[in-house]
Design a protein around this motif. Structure first.
Motif, PDB file in Angstrom:
ATOM      1  N   PHE A   1       0.848  -1.193   0.000  1.00  0.00           N
ATOM      2  CA  PHE A   1       0.000   0.000   0.000  1.00  0.00           C
ATOM      3  C   PHE A   1       0.883   1.242   0.000  1.00  0.00           C
ATOM      4  O   PHE A   1       1.964   1.237   0.602  1.00  0.00           O
ATOM      5  N   ASN A   2       0.413   2.291  -0.637  1.00  0.00           N
ATOM      6  CA  ASN A   2       1.088   3.583  -0.605  1.00  0.00           C
ATOM      7  C   ASN A   2       0.276   4.505   0.313  1.00  0.00           C
ATOM      8  O   ASN A   2      -0.755   5.039  -0.084  1.00  0.00           O
ATOM      9  N   PHE A   3       0.757   4.695   1.514  1.00  0.00           N
ATOM     10  CA  PHE A   3       0.013   5.476   2.501  1.00  0.00           C
ATOM     11  C   PHE A   3       0.068   6.975   2.241  1.00  0.00           C
ATOM     12  O   PHE A   3      -0.601   7.747   2.931  1.00  0.00           O
ATOM     13  N   ASP A   4       0.813   7.386   1.206  1.00  0.00           N
ATOM     14  CA  ASP A   4       0.790   8.796   0.816  1.00  0.00           C
ATOM     15  C   ASP A   4      -0.603   9.226   0.363  1.00  0.00           C
ATOM     16  O   ASP A   4      -0.909  10.426   0.347  1.00  0.00           O
ATOM     17  N   PHE A   5      -1.423   8.258  -0.017  1.00  0.00           N
ATOM     18  CA  PHE A   5      -2.788   8.592  -0.443  1.00  0.00           C
ATOM     19  C   PHE A   5      -3.480   9.480   0.586  1.00  0.00           C
ATOM     20  O   PHE A   5      -4.200  10.413   0.234  1.00  0.00           O
ATOM     21  N   TRP A   6      -3.270   9.201   1.851  1.00  0.00           N
ATOM     22  CA  TRP A   6      -4.028   9.876   2.911  1.00  0.00           C
ATOM     23  C   TRP A   6      -3.550  11.298   3.167  1.00  0.00           C
ATOM     24  O   TRP A   6      -4.271  12.085   3.793  1.00  0.00           O
ATOM     25  N   THR A   7      -2.374  11.644   2.685  1.00  0.00           N
ATOM     26  CA  THR A   7      -1.871  13.012   2.866  1.00  0.00           C
ATOM     27  C   THR A   7      -1.904  13.819   1.572  1.00  0.00           C
ATOM     28  O   THR A   7      -1.861  15.048   1.612  1.00  0.00           O
ATOM     29  N   GLN A   8      -2.016  13.142   0.431  1.00  0.00           N
ATOM     30  CA  GLN A   8      -1.970  13.831  -0.856  1.00  0.00           C
ATOM     31  C   GLN A   8      -3.349  14.044  -1.476  1.00  0.00           C
ATOM     32  O   GLN A   8      -3.457  14.630  -2.552  1.00  0.00           O
ATOM     33  N   ASN A   9      -4.399  13.578  -0.812  1.00  0.00           N
ATOM     34  CA  ASN A   9      -5.752  13.675  -1.365  1.00  0.00           C
ATOM     35  C   ASN A   9      -6.733  14.167  -0.314  1.00  0.00           C
ATOM     36  O   ASN A   9      -6.419  14.216   0.877  1.00  0.00           O
ATOM     37  N   GLU A  10      -7.916  14.498  -0.796  1.00  0.00           N
ATOM     38  CA  GLU A  10      -9.058  14.727   0.085  1.00  0.00           C
ATOM     39  C   GLU A  10      -9.978  13.518  -0.094  1.00  0.00           C
ATOM     40  O   GLU A  10     -10.868  13.511  -0.941  1.00  0.00           O
ATOM     41  N   PRO A  11      -9.748  12.460   0.675  1.00  0.00           N
ATOM     42  CA  PRO A  11     -10.482  11.204   0.465  1.00  0.00           C
ATOM     43  C   PRO A  11     -11.978  11.366   0.697  1.00  0.00           C
ATOM     44  O   PRO A  11     -12.409  12.035   1.633  1.00  0.00           O
TER      45      PRO A  11
ATOM     46  N   ALA B   1      -4.259  -0.116  -8.888  1.00  0.00           N
ATOM     47  CA  ALA B   1      -2.910   0.430  -8.857  1.00  0.00           C
ATOM     48  C   ALA B   1      -2.925   1.920  -8.569  1.00  0.00           C
ATOM     49  O   ALA B   1      -2.082   2.435  -7.819  1.00  0.00           O
ATOM     50  N   ALA B   2      -3.889   2.631  -9.148  1.00  0.00           N
ATOM     51  CA  ALA B   2      -3.997   4.072  -8.909  1.00  0.00           C
ATOM     52  C   ALA B   2      -4.242   4.363  -7.433  1.00  0.00           C
ATOM     53  O   ALA B   2      -3.588   5.232  -6.831  1.00  0.00           O
ATOM     54  N   TYR B   3      -5.165   3.644  -6.856  1.00  0.00           N
ATOM     55  CA  TYR B   3      -5.580   3.881  -5.464  1.00  0.00           C
ATOM     56  C   TYR B   3      -4.521   3.431  -4.474  1.00  0.00           C
ATOM     57  O   TYR B   3      -4.122   4.196  -3.578  1.00  0.00           O
ATOM     58  N   TYR B   4      -4.055   2.214  -4.626  1.00  0.00           N
ATOM     59  CA  TYR B   4      -3.218   1.608  -3.585  1.00  0.00           C
ATOM     60  C   TYR B   4      -1.718   1.813  -3.787  1.00  0.00           C
ATOM     61  O   TYR B   4      -0.961   1.703  -2.820  1.00  0.00           O
ATOM     62  N   LEU B   5      -1.286   2.098  -5.015  1.00  0.00           N
ATOM     63  CA  LEU B   5       0.143   2.236  -5.268  1.00  0.00           C
ATOM     64  C   LEU B   5       0.549   3.636  -5.714  1.00  0.00           C
ATOM     65  O   LEU B   5       1.645   4.097  -5.391  1.00  0.00           O
ATOM     66  N   ARG B   6      -0.335   4.309  -6.465  1.00  0.00           N
ATOM     67  CA  ARG B   6       0.028   5.608  -7.041  1.00  0.00           C
ATOM     68  C   ARG B   6      -0.519   6.787  -6.244  1.00  0.00           C
ATOM     69  O   ARG B   6      -0.263   7.940  -6.584  1.00  0.00           O
TER      70      ARG B   6
ATOM     71  N   VAL C   1     -13.541  11.997 -11.078  1.00  0.00           N
ATOM     72  CA  VAL C   1     -13.785  11.699 -12.486  1.00  0.00           C
ATOM     73  C   VAL C   1     -12.546  11.968 -13.329  1.00  0.00           C
ATOM     74  O   VAL C   1     -12.274  11.231 -14.294  1.00  0.00           O
ATOM     75  N   ASP C   2     -11.777  13.009 -12.990  1.00  0.00           N
ATOM     76  CA  ASP C   2     -10.591  13.291 -13.803  1.00  0.00           C
ATOM     77  C   ASP C   2      -9.571  12.160 -13.718  1.00  0.00           C
ATOM     78  O   ASP C   2      -8.872  11.852 -14.702  1.00  0.00           O
ATOM     79  N   VAL C   3      -9.483  11.517 -12.555  1.00  0.00           N
ATOM     80  CA  VAL C   3      -8.592  10.363 -12.416  1.00  0.00           C
ATOM     81  C   VAL C   3      -9.109   9.192 -13.252  1.00  0.00           C
ATOM     82  O   VAL C   3      -8.330   8.507 -13.926  1.00  0.00           O
ATOM     83  N   LEU C   4     -10.406   8.966 -13.224  1.00  0.00           N
ATOM     84  CA  LEU C   4     -10.986   7.885 -14.025  1.00  0.00           C
ATOM     85  C   LEU C   4     -10.721   8.114 -15.508  1.00  0.00           C
ATOM     86  O   LEU C   4     -10.392   7.175 -16.239  1.00  0.00           O
ATOM     87  N   GLN C   5     -10.864   9.358 -15.956  1.00  0.00           N
ATOM     88  CA  GLN C   5     -10.598   9.675 -17.359  1.00  0.00           C
ATOM     89  C   GLN C   5      -9.130   9.442 -17.689  1.00  0.00           C
ATOM     90  O   GLN C   5      -8.795   8.885 -18.751  1.00  0.00           O
ATOM     91  N   GLN C   6      -8.247   9.836 -16.790  1.00  0.00           N
ATOM     92  CA  GLN C   6      -6.810   9.610 -16.985  1.00  0.00           C
ATOM     93  C   GLN C   6      -6.517   8.124 -17.143  1.00  0.00           C
ATOM     94  O   GLN C   6      -5.773   7.713 -18.047  1.00  0.00           O
ATOM     95  N   LEU C   7      -7.101   7.312 -16.273  1.00  0.00           N
ATOM     96  CA  LEU C   7      -6.851   5.867 -16.332  1.00  0.00           C
ATOM     97  C   LEU C   7      -7.409   5.267 -17.620  1.00  0.00           C
ATOM     98  O   LEU C   7      -6.776   4.392 -18.227  1.00  0.00           O
TER      99      LEU C   7
END
Length: 214
Positions: free
Chosen positions: A76-86, A115-120, A127-133
């Motif tokens: 898991f990439n725990f940076d998710f919790w500091t780099q986003n507004e979950p 991979a986007a959620y847990y690693l990146r 929606v912008d992330v979904l479009q990117q993927l």
């Protein structure tokens, strides 16, 4: 292959236990492919929401990630919790899976979302992330965007969630075999699929057991 039966993998692309189960599931699915049709069905853990998760909820979910990591070694990439507004909102990712299915790329989208959620440390609730993927995996981006916002897809998600909720399961991921007019819940193990395979083979009445691990 038994064409009158169907194996259903019930999951949510933003379910951490589904991410933990992925390595074993991929090996199991490879064993099933010549025996029974396999389909994925989304579970819809959390409806659309623009509200940022309360801090306590963020900490609780991050805690689940730590537990899974310690128990199974899942990355898991725990940076998710500091780099986003979950946000507690998985319906957008579920819609993305269905939209990708319509372009014959369902599995690629599931992998990209996880991979986007847990690693990146990207947020699949956006929606912008979904479009990117979608564009990263080679989908028609214009078609994907239109499908994602369509009433047709909204109804498809509703229908799929109703089906998933009618299955004899208690959470995600779960595995169900439809065979001879009945649903059979298949035992799920995060480290070994062999018992599940034996269960499926027995239910299908398959006499050819050479491919079943002892």
């Amino acid at each position: 292959m038994n064409t009158e039966s169907q194996f259903i993998y019930a999951h949510d692309p933003m379910c951490s236990w589904c991410w933990a189960h992925k390595p074993v599931w991929q090996r199991f699915a490879a064993e099933l492919v010549d025996r029974v049709a396999v389909v994925h069905r989304v579970g819809g853990l959390a409806p659309d929401s623009d509200r940022v998760m309360p801090v306590a909820q963020q900490q609780a979910i991050a805690g689940y990630w730590h537990q899974i990591q310690e128990r199974l070694g899942t990355e898991f990439n725990f940076d998710f919790w500091t780099q986003n507004e979950p946000r507690r909102s998985t319906y957008p990712a579920c819609r993305a899976v269905i939209a990708a299915r319509w372009q014959e790329a369902e599995l690629a989208m599931i992998s990209a979302l996880q991979a986007a959620y847990y690693l990146r440390a990207l947020n699949p609730s956006n929606v912008d992330v979904l479009q990117q993927l979608a564009e990263e995996i080679g989908l028609d981006g214009v078609r994907f965007a239109a499908d994602l916002a369509s009433e047709k897809l909204a109804q498809a998600l509703t229908d799929e969630l109703n089906l998933t909720r009618s299955l004899p399961i208690a959470g995600f991921p779960s595995m169900v075999l439809w065979h001879r007019g009945r649903y059979h819940e298949i035992a799920l193990d995060y480290q070994d699929y062999r018992a599940a395979l034996r269960q499926v083979v027995a239910l299908l009445g398959d006499s050819e057991r050479e491919g079943v691990a002892k």
